[in-house]
Design an enzyme around this catalytic site. Sequence first.
Site: not given
Ligand code: 3HC
Length: 295
Positions: A119, A140, A152, A190
């Site tokens: 990352s 990424h 990415e 990032n």
């Molecule tokens: N199988 C299939 N689909 C699933 C699933 C599974 N096991 N679990 C959940 N889903 C689906 C849900 O059904 C839902 O679908 P829908 O939108 O069609 O209804 C969707 O996925 C979202 O699931 P949830 O409702 O359980 O969860 P949330 O709505 O609370 O979302 C999240 C969870 C996607 C993690 C959301 O909170 C989010 O986007 N958070 C931000 C995460 C983020 O910013 N990540 C990036 C971090 S930075 C990074 O990684 C870079 C690194 O370099 C640091």
Amino acid sequence: MKIRTVGVIGSGLMGSGIAQVSAQAGCPTTILEVSKELLDKGMQRIQGFLDSGVDKGKLRPEARDRTLSLLKGTTEMKDLSECDLVIEAITENLSAKRDLFSAASKVCSEKSIFASNTSSLSITEIMTASSRPERFLGLHFFNPVPLMKLVEVVRTIVTQDEVESAALEFVRATGKTPIRTSDRTGFIVNRLLVPYILDAIRALENGVGSIEEIDAGMRLGCGYPMGPFTLLDFVGLDTTYYIAGIMFDEFKEARFAAPPLLKRMVLAGTLGRKSGKGFYDYSQDPPVPQNHLTA
Ligand code: 3HC
């Protein structure tokens, strides 16, 4: 050039997610780990995610079974020798990544494309340890990999066009949207995300608002799925601190400097969800905000 078979090195949170989406795209995927125990843990994470997808009605049982049948685990690098694409997702340590690609260069087909999921480290610096700089790029993924829709695709000065095209096609096959970017520390996401979450900590330090208020502000005012402190706890404070350090070293800009509160929390072992406590205490439901400013 088409990517049909994939090797993923590392079965932690990112590696297991990448292996899962690769298999879901129909690619036979081999996961390499250092021990059988870690391999089992990664496989269990994948199985758990797929099972919960079936329970939620998001995935058909046949699709889960097909994905699982395309996944294989190994502790031997030679089992990646015929993979069209080898993606590394081990810990963010430059020399460990360089050693890994140096070893992989000796056993993998000369045609294999190599990719790093780093990352924040330089793809170019990792790439120079491999035998094939022109067939090397960054891929990424974002956490949680099975749900986040972006990847990415990072090219270096020497990445061949056909290698980048094959990687873009692979990412699309996983159902995700690729964005192309060049090898600059932090890439696109990032570069923008890290100063934002560090600024949230500075706002807290300056008394602009409480943890819940700042989180609610960005969730409800801007439509972000998580506020910055929930996201910090989710990503891991140590990971954020580490990435900020690399970005600060590269750009020498104050916006990438880790705020003192972040440093104190990391040193104290309050790392977010993974340690049970960060900006929130996860031993309670719902998690309770923690005020560390007076400590
Ligand atoms: N199988 C299939 N689909 C699933 C699933 C599974 N096991 N679990 C959940 N889903 C689906 C849900 O059904 C839902 O679908 P829908 O939108 O069609 O209804 C969707 O996925 C979202 O699931 P949830 O409702 O359980 O969860 P949330 O709505 O609370 O979302 C999240 C969870 C996607 C993690 C959301 O909170 C989010 O986007 N958070 C931000 C995460 C983020 O910013 N990540 C990036 C971090 S930075 C990074 O990684 C870079 C690194 O370099 C640091």
